[in-house]
Design an enzyme around this catalytic site. Sequence first.
Site, short mmCIF file in Angstrom:
data_model
loop_
_atom_site.label_atom_id
_atom_site.label_comp_id
_atom_site.label_asym_id
_atom_site.label_seq_id
_atom_site.Cartn_x
_atom_site.Cartn_y
_atom_site.Cartn_z
CE1 TYR A 1 -2.85 14.58 2.82
CE2 TYR A 1 -3.38 12.36 2.33
CZ TYR A 1 -2.58 13.28 2.98
OH TYR A 1 -1.84 12.70 4.08
NE ARG B 1 -0.91 0.20 9.91
CZ ARG B 1 -1.96 0.06 10.78
NH1 ARG B 1 -1.81 0.43 12.18
NH2 ARG B 1 -3.03 -0.51 10.31
CB SER C 1 -0.99 -0.28 1.14
OG SER C 1 -1.75 0.80 1.03
C1 LIG Z 1 3.86 5.27 7.37
C2 LIG Z 1 2.57 5.13 6.61
C3 LIG Z 1 2.68 6.28 5.52
C4 LIG Z 1 1.11 6.12 4.42
N1 LIG Z 1 1.34 6.90 3.55
C5 LIG Z 1 0.30 7.10 2.71
C6 LIG Z 1 0.12 7.43 1.33
O1 LIG Z 1 1.18 8.02 1.02
N2 LIG Z 1 -0.69 7.52 0.53
C7 LIG Z 1 -1.85 6.65 0.99
O2 LIG Z 1 -2.90 6.67 0.24
N3 LIG Z 1 -2.00 5.97 2.30
C8 LIG Z 1 -0.84 6.10 2.92
N4 LIG Z 1 -0.77 5.36 4.18
C9 LIG Z 1 -2.01 4.50 4.41
C10 LIG Z 1 -1.67 3.09 3.94
O3 LIG Z 1 -1.59 3.23 2.56
C11 LIG Z 1 -2.84 1.85 4.33
O4 LIG Z 1 -4.11 2.50 3.97
C12 LIG Z 1 -3.18 2.04 5.85
O5 LIG Z 1 -1.69 2.00 6.86
C13 LIG Z 1 -3.71 0.83 6.30
O6 LIG Z 1 -3.36 -0.22 6.04
P1 LIG Z 1 -2.36 -1.26 6.93
O7 LIG Z 1 -3.34 -1.52 8.32
O8 LIG Z 1 -2.06 -2.59 6.13
O9 LIG Z 1 -1.24 -0.57 7.48
C14 LIG Z 1 0.22 5.48 4.83
C15 LIG Z 1 0.44 4.77 6.22
C16 LIG Z 1 1.56 4.29 6.58
C17 LIG Z 1 1.75 3.55 8.14
#
Ligand SMILES: Cc1cc2nc3c(=O)[nH]c(=O)nc-3n(C[C@H](O)[C@H](O)[C@H](O)COP(=O)(O)O)c2cc1C
Length: 777
Positions: free
Chosen positions: A598, A740, A437
């Site tokens: 955004y 993550r 992601s």
């Molecule tokens: C460090 C970090 C940076 C992130 N940056 C973005 C991003 O640039 N664009 C976006 O759409 N989501 C961003 N997210 C959200 C993730 O893409 C994802 O939707 C969110 O972490 C939930 O997924 P997970 O439970 O697998 O971590 C970010 C998440 C984390 C942890």
Amino acid sequence: MNKTVCVGGGPAGLYFAILTKKRAPETEVVVYERNRALDTFGFGVVFSDATLERLARADKETHDDIVSRFFHWDDIDVWVETKNGAREKQRSTGHGFSGISRRTLLEILIERAKALGVTIHFETNLATDGTGPSGERALEGADLVVVADGVNSAFRDTADDPFRREIDLRPNRFVWLGTTFPFEAFTFYFRSAPAGLFQVHAYRYEEGSSTFIVECSAETFERTGLREDDEPATIAMLEDLFREELAGHRLHANRSIWRRFPVIKNRRWHAIDSATGANIVLLGDAAHTAHFSIGSGTKLAMEDAIALRDCLDAHPTSVATGLSAYETERRPAVESVQRAAQVSLEWFETTARAMRHDPLTFTFSLLTRSLRVTHENLRVRDPSFVDRIDAAVEAASEAQTKRPLPPRADGKRAPRPPMFTPFRLRDLILENRVGVSPMCMYSAEDGTIDDFQLVHLGSRAIGGAGLVMTEMTDVSRDGRITPGCAGLYDDRHVGPWKRVTSFVHKHSAAKIGLQLSHAGRKGATKEPWHGMDIPLSASESPWPLLGASAIPWTPGHATPKEMDRADMERVKRDFVRSTELAIEAGFDWLELHAAHGYLLATFLSPLTNRRTDEYGGSIEARLRFPIEVFQAMRAVWPAERPMSVRISACDWAEGGTSVADAIAMGRAFKLAGADILDVSSASTVAEQRPKYGRLYQVPFSDAVRNEADIPTMSVGNISSYSDVNSIVAANRADVCLLARAQLYDPYWVRHAAQQQGYAMAWPNPYGVLAAYNPRSD
Ligand SMILES: Cc1cc2nc3c(=O)[nH]c(=O)nc-3n(C[C@H](O)[C@H](O)[C@H](O)COP(=O)(O)O)c2cc1C
Ligand SMILES: Cc1cc2nc3c(=O)[nH]c(=O)nc-3n(C[C@H](O)[C@H](O)[C@H](O)COP(=O)(O)OP(=O)(O)OC[C@H]3O[C@@H](n4cnc5c(N)ncnc54)[C@H](O)[C@@H]3O)c2cc1C
């Protein structure tokens, strides 16, 4: 001597009375029940094997009595209508449940309670001040009052609302009936009638008696023209509709009213009675309900009684402390069941969504509806059922990619796990269903990325993900969140990105996608390691902000300019220019970021878009500018390469984006040429209250995919390979994005393969691993 009064002689009140008299025989225990003994409604109740073990530990005598009268089954049968109108049965096994008649259960509990010395007053309705029908003051002298008076609890619903109840009356209608049809298995029927879809949950609970619950949507019920309490007409209609299934057996009623299920929660479960000073505690349905589709309220009621007794015994000197301990200990378990029940009841409210799948996939979706039972759990229960599912996912993948699947590299004949089936969008084929992601790394300089991104994205590509998405990459200098954000708004930015895409293409089977965005009102902040969302100070050259409306992120943030037509044209040109640079940089896939508050997301959400022109108001109007941008990008992005759009399907705030809005977004972007929707949620407003839990965004993906008819990617707390397999096999999403989990473990996909006994190909430099056998000497 202590005195405990139970208001209500249902399973909660009686079982608590039994446990109290058994463990503290010196306590006077009195139960007041307004009905006659065994004058009960409902038919069978269900217990899982795990609940039975708990009952055995709490009181062996009642457990043994219950078990001796049980009807046990292992199978679940699901009858669905196929496209040509025939009925098809899917059977899965290994589920281990037992049913007993509610009447028999109450009989056992009453006998046991009486034998232990509990006093039960039947036909005694207590008023909420504790007065009985003959003026007796029932609560007098009680140091504990157990309010177990059921779902419509009058003791809970007093004017001062001491427990702060929350009641959510769900829209579906259901009616509880009985039949003599001897079901061999727990049986679900899904039957279309002129009025709409009817779904039946049926199971046998004793020789010659079965429960037959019929459920339908509010609209379907309306179309039947039935009165909710017209039992003869209900039975006539349902016997006719289910004539084939009932094979001559009759349905019978017992206060069988078409009800709406109330989801009941209380902020507090215990209080002090202002009149008597007694401690009061809610138990069973009075405290909480969980939809009948995931097991009986009876089980929760009896488990409450065990937990309450345990906590009171652990704090013998203070009832109040025991009650606090009970609430602290029991609440997480109950809330967890209620969360699963919520997802399950929503599945039954939107069954039509799953009806578009073939009967096997539909059955898998049904069995995994609460998101607690997974592909892996089902494999343990019924391996051949899961093999059939896996083979069906393989066949669907072959049809969808228009490419025969190569034999498994490990030579195994078993179908591969669903997560390792390829998926096609336009000319691009993902080798598996796991993507990295997008994750901001805040490590660029004036938009230029460096070797950090090469290593970060490169290692995750080698780690086995089918798709690697870049972080949010901005289309202009003023479109950045922080000074460290990556960009693709200058020719200088292309070279470093090309280095990343070339590495991924040369050394892995992954495809690489670029997420393009403009930060809007959330821009001009410091990198998050200085603190979240801290605005840049004047000396740090903050840039001007834009938004759909002039609403700042918080009062402490700069107010964005409400975009005028010239701003829109400029931003659109920026997105198009970045798209052209993305082609030069060699990306396989392009994502438009219209989520997380955004710039484009501020147009989509009613909370951040207060415009009165053609870009504000209805969801169609709010979509207008994001769609214009998308279409302009699509026009220059190569026709053979896919595009996705990330949306926030829910703002987790009052008045925010609804699921219906998210479905409308899916339809609109599909029409504009999007190939797949990346369904995220949240971060639209600072005052959000998201309910983060395992797979918490999967239902949004399911809704968009199966109602807007567009492929989806699901994301958010997906962290096990079993969840990925379940989501893909149940058609809740086509691709799973993990953020993550893949930060912790760049080789997450390879580890998942290894744990499932599936061989993935290695890049050449590591290919030696497959041939390498360490010498034993
Ligand atoms: C460090 C970090 C940076 C992130 N940056 C973005 C991003 O640039 N664009 C976006 O759409 N989501 C961003 N997210 C959200 C993730 O893409 C994802 O939707 C969110 O972490 C939930 O997924 P997970 O439970 O697998 O971590 C970010 C998440 C984390 C942890
Ligand atoms: C129509 C219907 C059918 C159901 N059928 C089933 C089924 O077949 N299987 C299943 O597992 N679950 C069934 N349920 C759910 C199940 O009844 C509950 O989840 C479970 O019984 C909860 O136990 P309880 O002791 O908390 O409440 P209840 O079983 O509802 O017991 C509460 C008792 O309190 C008594 N009472 C209420 N107010 C007073 C008062 N002021 N004074 C004295 N007594 C009072 C009531 O008469 C009742 O007996 C059904 C629910 C409904 C509404």
